[in-house]
Design an enzyme around this catalytic site. Structure first.
Site, PDB file in Angstrom:
ATOM      1  N   SER A  25      -1.895 -21.615  13.384  1.00 39.94           N
ATOM      2  CA  SER A  25      -1.000 -21.155  12.317  1.00 39.94           C
ATOM      3  C   SER A  25      -1.235 -21.918  11.021  1.00 39.94           C
ATOM      4  CB  SER A  25       0.469 -21.316  12.751  1.00 39.94           C
ATOM      5  OG  SER A  25       0.747 -22.684  13.040  1.00 39.94           O
ATOM      6  N   ASN A 112       9.138 -28.981  17.370  1.00 42.08           N
ATOM      7  CA  ASN A 112      10.242 -28.008  17.368  1.00 42.08           C
ATOM      8  C   ASN A 112      11.307 -28.360  16.332  1.00 42.08           C
ATOM      9  OD1 ASN A 112       8.754 -27.028  19.444  1.00 42.08           O
ATOM     10  ND2 ASN A 112      10.289 -27.372  21.046  1.00 42.08           N
ATOM     11  N   HIS A 158      23.852  12.402  -8.737  1.00 43.01           N
ATOM     12  CA  HIS A 158      22.926  13.373  -8.120  1.00 43.01           C
ATOM     13  C   HIS A 158      21.755  13.715  -9.046  1.00 43.01           C
ATOM     14  CE1 HIS A 158      26.296  14.242  -5.269  1.00 43.01           C
ATOM     15  NE2 HIS A 158      27.026  14.107  -6.365  1.00 43.01           N
ATOM     16  N   SER A 279      -5.302   5.718 -16.654  1.00 38.76           N
ATOM     17  CA  SER A 279      -5.960   6.426 -15.555  1.00 38.76           C
ATOM     18  C   SER A 279      -7.462   6.368 -15.769  1.00 38.76           C
ATOM     19  CB  SER A 279      -5.491   7.879 -15.531  1.00 38.76           C
ATOM     20  OG  SER A 279      -6.467   8.709 -14.930  1.00 38.76           O
ATOM     21  N   LYS A 285      -3.268   9.109 -20.105  1.00 38.93           N
ATOM     22  CA  LYS A 285      -2.195   8.631 -19.226  1.00 38.93           C
ATOM     23  C   LYS A 285      -1.701   7.235 -19.554  1.00 38.93           C
ATOM     24  CE  LYS A 285      -1.296  10.084 -15.328  1.00 38.93           C
ATOM     25  NZ  LYS A 285      -0.009  10.601 -14.861  1.00 38.93           N
ATOM     26  N   ASN A 287       0.882   4.870 -17.307  1.00 41.18           N
ATOM     27  CA  ASN A 287       1.652   4.891 -16.063  1.00 41.18           C
ATOM     28  C   ASN A 287       2.514   3.642 -15.917  1.00 41.18           C
ATOM     29  OD1 ASN A 287       0.425   7.329 -15.321  1.00 41.18           O
ATOM     30  ND2 ASN A 287      -1.284   6.259 -14.333  1.00 41.18           N
ATOM     31  N   GLU A 292       6.464   1.229 -10.151  1.00 37.85           N
ATOM     32  CA  GLU A 292       6.098   1.829  -8.859  1.00 37.85           C
ATOM     33  C   GLU A 292       5.830   0.761  -7.810  1.00 37.85           C
ATOM     34  OE1 GLU A 292       4.151   6.061 -10.131  1.00 37.85           O
ATOM     35  OE2 GLU A 292       2.896   4.302 -10.341  1.00 37.85           O
ATOM     36  N   GLN A 324       6.963 -18.779  15.977  1.00 35.11           N
ATOM     37  CA  GLN A 324       5.939 -19.039  14.955  1.00 35.11           C
ATOM     38  C   GLN A 324       5.796 -17.828  14.018  1.00 35.11           C
ATOM     39  OE1 GLN A 324       2.408 -21.357  15.965  1.00 35.11           O
ATOM     40  NE2 GLN A 324       1.156 -19.571  15.496  1.00 35.11           N
TER      41      GLN A 324
HETATM   42  N1  ARG Z   1       3.393 -23.798  14.778  1.00 34.45           N
HETATM   43  C1  ARG Z   1       4.601 -23.851  15.528  1.00 34.45           C
HETATM   44  C2  ARG Z   1       5.620 -22.871  14.935  1.00 34.45           C
HETATM   45  O1  ARG Z   1       5.431 -22.463  13.870  1.00 34.45           O
HETATM   46  C3  ARG Z   1       5.159 -25.218  15.467  1.00 34.45           C
HETATM   47  C4  ARG Z   1       6.019 -25.555  16.645  1.00 34.45           C
HETATM   48  C5  ARG Z   1       5.187 -25.605  17.869  1.00 34.45           C
HETATM   49  N2  ARG Z   1       5.963 -26.081  18.973  1.00 34.45           N
HETATM   50  C6  ARG Z   1       5.525 -25.970  20.213  1.00 34.45           C
HETATM   51  N3  ARG Z   1       6.291 -26.430  21.126  1.00 34.45           N
HETATM   52  N4  ARG Z   1       4.374 -25.403  20.483  1.00 34.45           N
HETATM   53  O2  ARG Z   1       6.552 -22.518  15.573  1.00 34.45           O
END
Ligand code: ARG
Length: 472
Positions: A25, A112, A158, A279, A285, A287, A292, A324
């Site tokens: 991540s 966590n 409306h 355009s 044009k 726009n 949008e 995550q």
């Molecule tokens: N990358 C994880 C998340 O975004 C971080 C926490 C990971 N915790 C774990 N016990 N694997 O949630």
């Protein structure tokens, strides 16, 4: 190179490539790095207060965190794809700077509670950035409104001509939703100001930590009262995404109106060249792409909320890896709005309002019929009858292809004994607008009062928007 995994001890080998690719991540959660470092600083101080780092170790730890922070900011320290996430990458950075001492910081905390803390800090900080951008758009609308306090326009329901309004009133009607969005951000912020750090993986810590001190240092109002809830709770993400989804919906409604207003059929507003597009094939044009895109991007903002709610639904306590998936929608919502809001503010502040076209359209479609009915009411006619009588006048005009004011005194008298020529006094847009004097209505008087109120509110937002979340 330092071994980077945070959890390899009990495993016989490294993860399969497919798992590593799925799991990583860091490519998006690297945005959390400055907040993770701020939390690390607070945690280091608490470990020292508990006697788990001696004063010299604390000094070296804090210096290394400062150095790492600067290296992250300059780009000198970058995550690699072997760093599973931001926490892994930063621990590697610390180990590179401190050797084994770097490994002491993980005591008493888990990814966590870290990730929940980091994301709260990130969102609280960026909520203020969003508030700045929202205020800028609200300012642009308010300034245009100030120029159009008594500009007559055809108010609609409306998308049909309904009653004349002032264009200033209409523009301010787009500011109030933004003011409510700002309120929602600040309400949200107060609920999000709870610190999960100290909750560890889920059960708190056996070490003598001080979650209240950490909370204070990180600008939170209080530590979390339940360690399991603290690591499982993502209400603050869902709620934040509701606010950004609703902002998206407000911007979409504004965008849709600008698309209509700038069409040849309406011709009420002309966009500045710098905020319109052309355009590739049709040279003539011009726009309203910004408008949008405001409409279109509401899709991903609403989608982000739905994604997070759906991800959370049915998750057993406490932390699950599903969570995550909370980050990309949150980052995307912020980054989408940070692109969109300045473009919209520029478009609105530079657009030219075609006062002549609006004034010409204001009485079209028998929009003064309600004035006639109200005139009859003031003469004692029950509204039900007044409505009927006025309806007959409109029917007569439709047949003849004329406007209400073209009817002769005779026509009026034939339709109802209650109608006499003095009814013509109310058959003008100016008189209809001037008659709207009650608070909140569209007359130039109440609109001027409303304008002052809106400007005052916006000024108070300017202060909140520049507050720092993490005091340093
Ligand atoms: N990358 C994880 C998340 O975004 C971080 C926490 C990971 N915790 C774990 N016990 N694997 O949630």
């Amino acid at each position: 190179m330092t071994k980077t995994s945070l959890w390899g001890g009990r495993f016989s080998g490294g993860p399969a490539d497919a798992l590593a690719r799925l799991s990583v991540s860091v490519q998006f959660d690297w945005r959390l790095a400055p907040y993770d470092i701020a939390a690390s600083r607070a945690h280091a101080r608490v470990l020292a207060a508990a006697g788990l780092l001696d004063p010299d170790e604390l000094g070296r730890m804090l210096a290394a965190l400062d150095d790492l922070e600067a290296a992250c900011a300059s780009g000198e320290f970058r995550p690699t794809i072997d760093d599973e996430d931001v926490h892994t990458a930063l621990e590697r950075g610390l180990l590179e700077r401190l050797g084994t001492l770097g490994g002491k910081l993980r005591a008493g905390r888990s990814r966590n509670d870290q990730v929940a803390t980091d994301l709260r800090l990130y969102l609280r900080d960026h909520a203020r950035g969003l508030a700045v951008a929202l205020v800028e758009l609200a300012d642009a609308l308010t300034e245009q409104a100030a120029r159009n306090v008594d500009t007559a326009a055809p108010g609609m329901t409306h998308v049909q001509h309904a009653q004349p309004v002032t264009f200033g009133h209409w523009l301010l009607a787009h500011v109030h939703p933004l003011l409510r969005d700002l309120d929602r951000l600040r309400d949200w912020d107060a609920r999000a100001a709870i610190s999960p750090l100290g909750s560890g993986a889920l059960a708190g810590s056996s070490l003598p930590l001080d979650p209240a001190a950490v909370a204070k240092e990180l600008g939170f109002a209080a530590p979390a009262p339940n360690s399991m809830d603290a690591v499982a709770d993502r209400d603050f993400v869902a709620e934040f995404l509701f606010v950004t989804a609703l902002i998206g919906v407000h911007l979409s409604r504004l965008g849709e109106e600008v698309v209509l207003w700038t069409s040849t059929e309406f011709g009420w507003v002309e966009l500045d060249d710098a905020f319109a597009t052309g355009s590739s094939i049709m040279p003539q044009k011009k726009n309203a792409d910004i408008a949008e895109l405001a409409r279109g991007k509401s899709g991903r903002l609403v989608g982000g909320l739905v994604a997070v709610l759906t991800m959370l639904k049915g998750l057993p306590l406490t932390y699950d890896r599903d969570m995550q998936e909370d980050k990309e929608p949150a980052f995307d919502a912020i980054e989408t709005l940070q692109l969109l809001l300045p473009a919209l503010a520029g478009m609105i502040s530079t657009m030219t309002v075609r006062v002549d076209r609006l004034a010409a359209a204001a009485p079209v479609g028998f929009s003064l019929a309600t004035e006639v009915a109200d005139w009859l009411v003031r003469r004692g006619v029950p509204f039900r009858d007044a409505h009927e009588i006025t309806g007959q006048l409109v029917a007569l005009c439709s047949v003849r292809g004329c406007e209400l004011e073209d009817l002769t005194d005779d026509d009026l008298a034939k339709v109802s004994e209650h109608l006499d020529p003095s009814v013509r006094e109310v058959m003008s847009v100016e008189s209809a607008l001037a008659a709207r004097t009650t608070p909140g209505s569209t007359g130039p008087g109440p609109v001027a009062e409303q304008l002052a109120l809106v400007q005052h509110k916006l000024d108070s937002w300017r202060q909140w928007a520049v507050e720092k979340v993490v005091p340093r």
